[in-house]
Design a protein around this motif. Structure first.
Motif, PDB file in Angstrom:
ATOM      1  N   ASN A 254      40.236   9.913  90.470  1.00  0.00           N
ATOM      2  CA  ASN A 254      39.427  11.062  90.872  1.00  0.00           C
ATOM      3  C   ASN A 254      38.487  11.491  89.737  1.00  0.00           C
ATOM      4  OD1 ASN A 254      40.657  11.120  93.364  1.00  0.00           O
ATOM      5  ND2 ASN A 254      42.110  12.728  92.833  1.00  0.00           N
ATOM      6  N   ASP A 257      35.661   8.832  89.446  1.00  0.00           N
ATOM      7  CA  ASP A 257      34.637   8.983  90.486  1.00  0.00           C
ATOM      8  C   ASP A 257      33.769  10.207  90.212  1.00  0.00           C
ATOM      9  OD1 ASP A 257      35.565   6.751  91.831  1.00  0.00           O
ATOM     10  OD2 ASP A 257      36.857   7.905  93.182  1.00  0.00           O
ATOM     11  N   LYS A 260      31.616   9.822  86.844  1.00  0.00           N
ATOM     12  CA  LYS A 260      30.568   8.820  87.051  1.00  0.00           C
ATOM     13  C   LYS A 260      29.454   9.385  87.929  1.00  0.00           C
ATOM     14  CE  LYS A 260      29.843   4.141  88.874  1.00  0.00           C
ATOM     15  NZ  LYS A 260      30.507   2.934  89.434  1.00  0.00           N
TER      16      LYS A 260
END
Length: 352
Positions: A254, A257, A260
């Protein structure tokens, strides 16, 4: 209790901890109080992740094994031989502990007790179970310790000195609140690695340990790389590929993601291998699942920068490129004499 009796209690604790491993926890003959504590500790380790999602069995066992290796007669004698503790006047020392990695406050706990003081502990809400359990074991081994160990849930009161660990923001509060007592106030710090491009694959694999252990949550985790101009990150990515399973842990994934996406929406150029992003940045504190990097022209420039920013840095990893740096793979294996923020805790406690 005299010093030898206190050492013996912690040695017994080290022997107890040495029984537990991720693959095979097994009772050893001669370990004290296994009938009372062995099964309960296995249950506590298994439940740790429910208390703190980052405290997976692997990470908790790593912390336990590190302390089992540290708490030996040889290590304790070597550590304490540099000090004269014969004239220490017992005081009450408050500890405000962090909870970012398992048992992160144990060194302070050990230091206060071994120097003859009473410890008043306020644990982090993220790590409330492990240290009290080890304290109960110590008391079972040496009942005299019961008078010197107290855990508090509310406000810390009635202490003569304090060691407090927190963020840069909470440190300002600590410095004001504890201004009238001797104190060690710890702030945010990060660790760095300095590369010259001559590192072997084994070096870089070990560097992965410095980056990914405890999911990168510790102040001794490498969060920043200094690399020579023109450095090719291909070998680095190939070496750390074996840590790729970390992306299967939901909390880490998590963060990967999210961070990023934030970088990409900000149009920052990234290097990415699908479980770690590398971003060129002059800062030291990178978010979870990311490592910052900075190019250098010559090592002297890096040495000057690290010296100038020493209060932001916990430790430096390199192949002897920087004076007093740590070997690759060793950042999360500090010795008893490797003090947080380079502040000698035993010296402080012997003089209060």
């Amino acid at each position: 209790m005299n010093l030898n009796q206190k050492k013996s209690a912690f040695i017994a604790l080290g022997q107890f901890l040495s029984q537990f491993s991720l693959d095979n926890s097994a009772r050893k003959e001669g370990v004290l109080h296994n009938d009372l504590f062995f099964d309960k500790f296995i249950d506590l380790i298994e439940l740790s992740q429910s208390h703190n999602g980052w405290f997976t069995p692997e990470q908790v066992h790593y912390a336990i094994n590190s302390w089992a290796e540290a708490l030996t007669e040889e290590n304790l004698n070597e550590w304490l031989s540099a000090y004269d503790l014969s004239n220490v006047q017992p005081k009450t020392v408050g500890l405000i502990l962090a909870g970012n990695i398992p048992l992160v406050g144990f060194h302070d706990f050990l230091s206060v007790l071994i120097t003859g003081h009473k410890v008043l502990v306020k644990t982090s809400s993220n790590d409330q179970k492990l240290l009290p359990f080890l304290a109960d074991y110590l008391i079972a081994v040496a009942s005299e310790m019961a008078d010197n160990i107290e855990f508090v849930e509310g406000k810390l009161e009635n202490f003569d000195a304090v060691i407090a660990t927190g963020s840069n923001n909470t440190a300002r509060y600590f410095e004001y609140y504890f201004k009238d007592v001797p104190s060690i106030i710890r702030k945010n710090r990060n660790s760095v690695a300095v590369l010259d491009g001559k590192e072997s694959k084994e070096d870089l694999v070990a560097l992965g340990e410095d980056i990914f252990r405890y999911f990168g949550l510790g102040c001794r985790n490498v969060s920043k790389l200094f690399v020579p101009k023109g450095y090719d990150f291909k070998q680095f990515f190939e070496a750390i590929y074996e840590y790729g399973d970390i992306i299967h842990y939901e909390k880490y994934a998590n963060n990967y993601d999210y961070n990023k996406a934030v970088f990409l929406m900000s149009l920052f150029p990234l290097l990415d291998n699908e479980f770690l992003t590398l971003k060129e940045d002059s800062s030291y504190a990178s978010p979870i699942s990311s490592v910052f990097y900075e190019y250098y022209d010559d090592l002297e420039t890096v040495k000057s920068k690290l010296l100038e920013d020493s209060e932001k840095i916990q430790c430096i990893v390199s192949n002897n490129l920087i004076n007093r740096s740590i070997s690759f793979g060793k950042s999360q294996k500090p010795k008893l004499c490797d003090y947080a923020d380079n502040v000698d805790t035993i010296s402080f406690l012997s003089k209060i």
